[in-house]
Each structure stands twice: as C-alpha cells, then as structure tokens.
Design a protein around this motif. Sequence first.
Motif, mmCIF file in Angstrom:
data_model
loop_
_atom_site.group_PDB
_atom_site.id
_atom_site.type_symbol
_atom_site.label_atom_id
_atom_site.label_comp_id
_atom_site.label_asym_id
_atom_site.label_seq_id
_atom_site.Cartn_x
_atom_site.Cartn_y
_atom_site.Cartn_z
ATOM 1 N N ALA A 225 42.687 45.118 39.780
ATOM 2 C CA ALA A 225 42.161 45.284 41.003
ATOM 3 C C ALA A 225 41.039 44.830 41.257
ATOM 4 C CB ALA A 225 42.255 46.886 41.540
ATOM 5 N N ALA A 226 40.019 44.923 40.314
ATOM 6 C CA ALA A 226 38.690 43.995 40.500
ATOM 7 C C ALA A 226 38.912 42.507 40.402
ATOM 8 C CB ALA A 226 37.831 44.218 39.309
ATOM 9 N N TYR A 227 40.082 41.968 39.827
ATOM 10 C CA TYR A 227 40.204 40.515 39.833
ATOM 11 C C TYR A 227 40.728 40.007 40.869
ATOM 12 C CZ TYR A 227 42.528 36.535 37.676
ATOM 13 O OH TYR A 227 42.795 35.195 37.233
ATOM 14 N N VAL A 228 41.696 40.944 41.716
ATOM 15 C CA VAL A 228 42.008 40.552 42.971
ATOM 16 C C VAL A 228 40.994 40.716 43.946
ATOM 17 C CG1 VAL A 228 43.479 41.372 44.915
ATOM 18 C CG2 VAL A 228 44.319 41.334 42.736
ATOM 19 N N GLN A 229 39.981 41.600 43.897
ATOM 20 C CA GLN A 229 38.803 41.788 44.798
ATOM 21 C C GLN A 229 37.855 40.300 44.616
ATOM 22 O OE1 GLN A 229 36.601 45.121 45.433
ATOM 23 N NE2 GLN A 229 38.237 46.679 44.641
ATOM 24 N N ASP A 230 37.935 40.029 43.564
ATOM 25 C CA ASP A 230 36.904 38.792 43.142
ATOM 26 C C ASP A 230 37.501 37.405 43.883
ATOM 27 O OD1 ASP A 230 35.132 40.442 41.516
ATOM 28 O OD2 ASP A 230 36.121 39.705 39.782
#
Length: 314
Positions: A225-230
């Motif tokens: 999820a953090a990867y997508v947010q980044d």
Amino acid sequence: MMKRILPLLLVITFLVMLLPLTAAAADDVPTKGKVISGVSFRAQPAASGTLLRMLKKNEPVTVLEEINPYWYRIEDQNGQQGYVSASDKYIEILSNAEVIYGVNMRKSPGTSGEVVRMLTKGEELLVLEKANDSWYKVRDAAGVEGYASTNDKYIKLNTAVYKMKLAKGDLIEAFIAEGLKYMGTPYEFGSTRYDITTFDCSDFVLQAFWNVTATAIPSDSRGQAAYVQDLGGVEMDWKNLKRGDLMFFMSYAGSKASDYANVNRMTEEVTHVAIYLGNGQMLHTYSPESGGVRVDSVGKTWEYRYLYGGSFIR
C-alpha cells in the motif's frame, strides 16, 4: 453452478489474451550468461549451502532458473548444476533468444528505421523489451542495440529467466494471467515468500508480479500500500479503479456501512490486498476456509472495508 464455472472461464479468457506475449517463448533456447566477478557455486540456494567451487571471472554459464531475488540455478560448462547469487555484481545475462531466420536489426522500431545490419541464423541475442506488438528491442553479442521483428519465424525467445520489459498494458495482462494460474492454491497466513505451495494475500500479489518482472516488491500488504501511495494518485472510490490495480482493505468491523462510518481511510491499517479485474471482480486469497486463490465480486462487505487502491506498475 455459475459460481464454480466463472473462475474457470476467467482463467481461459485471460490466458488466451496473453498468447501474443508468449507465442515466441521457447524452452529449448538457453539463457546464457557469464561470471563478471568470482562467486561461490553452491549445492543449495543458501549462503550456508555446500560449496561446490568458486566460479571464475568470465566463465560461461547457463542460467536455468531465477528461483527468487537472491539465487540463480545454473549449469556450468562442465554440465554441473548448482546455485549462485542472482546479484548483477556476479552474473551478467548475455542472451535469451536465438535467430532462426535472417532478419534486419533496425535503429528504430519500424520498417522505415535505418538498418543496422542483418541478424543471421543461429545468432544469440538478448531481448530487452517488447517495444510494441511488432518489435523487440534487442542487444547482440557485441553489445549493439536495435530493433527486430517479434514474428516468431525470425526469433525464438525464452523469457523464463530474463524478463523483457513490457508495455504497461501488456504487463497488466501478464500480471493478471500469472495470478489466475494459481487459482485454488491454499491460503496460509505468513506463507513463505517465493514458495508457490501456499499464499497469503500479499505473498500472492508478490509472486504474480515477480513471475512477470523478476522485480521484488514489498512482501506485506502495508508495504505494498505504501508503495502504491509513493507512486501517487491513489483512488478512494473502487469503482474508478483500472484493471490490474491493487485494492487495499481494512479488517472486518461489521456487516453494516455504519460500522465503518468514522474510519480515516488514509491512516487506517491495511490488512488485505486484492487485484482488481474490472467489472466489479477481484482476484485474491484471504482464508483457508474460502478455498485459497479465487475471484470474488466486490460485494457490500468488501466495499465497506475498502480503503483505497491504485497501480503499482511504474
């Protein structure tokens, strides 16, 4: 009956859609490499594995399999098989394709592109990228790069180890098709990464993406999820997601919309991930009782639990 038939129909549909990507693949074309820095050759894929010998700089090898981000299974020039580090500090991939009929290599991907030279029958190439449906970007043994036809009467290609770069649309379809290959694979919370006998939700996404790109992404749903947010552009309304996007969910809190009314969706802990297929369908795995990897509709309960989603393909 329809619930049982739907997953099978989806598998067939998506694999048919993938055929243009894999028609040129050929298992009889070896992936060849060379040692660029001395490296341990081991009997098992682990730093503690029995040392067979040291491979020397410039020694040729055949790369049989990239079993995870850390280890190649290879065969040396004497026919002995074993494992070496997959770090590009040690092994360089030289070729994954063979010319089977003379074809022009051009400076640009089109018949109007200037001809660099004629690629000859039996010549070994590294196919770097599928530029479009008609052209591969290739590199010859001398390191010269150019473009050659994707028609399989000219080039046999083995993508089992070295993963050529795909256009985003092709990559999304390949990613989904890889996921569908694992339909019914049992669920196990905390499953071993890069072991395809069982999956939890994030391990399943990790494996499908690895199969297509040999790129290691975060191994848990919060990291994904953090990867997508980044990457930016997360979508708060699941109905606006695109095919191949990831969907992130919070834990179950009840069966009514009011049970989720005060949730801050950007700060709530992510506990589940799925691949959006389009048309209100998602591909995922979430419990032993559910039967493992499966396709579900985004029904009300999943809709209530949805936090945000988006693409993690750069």
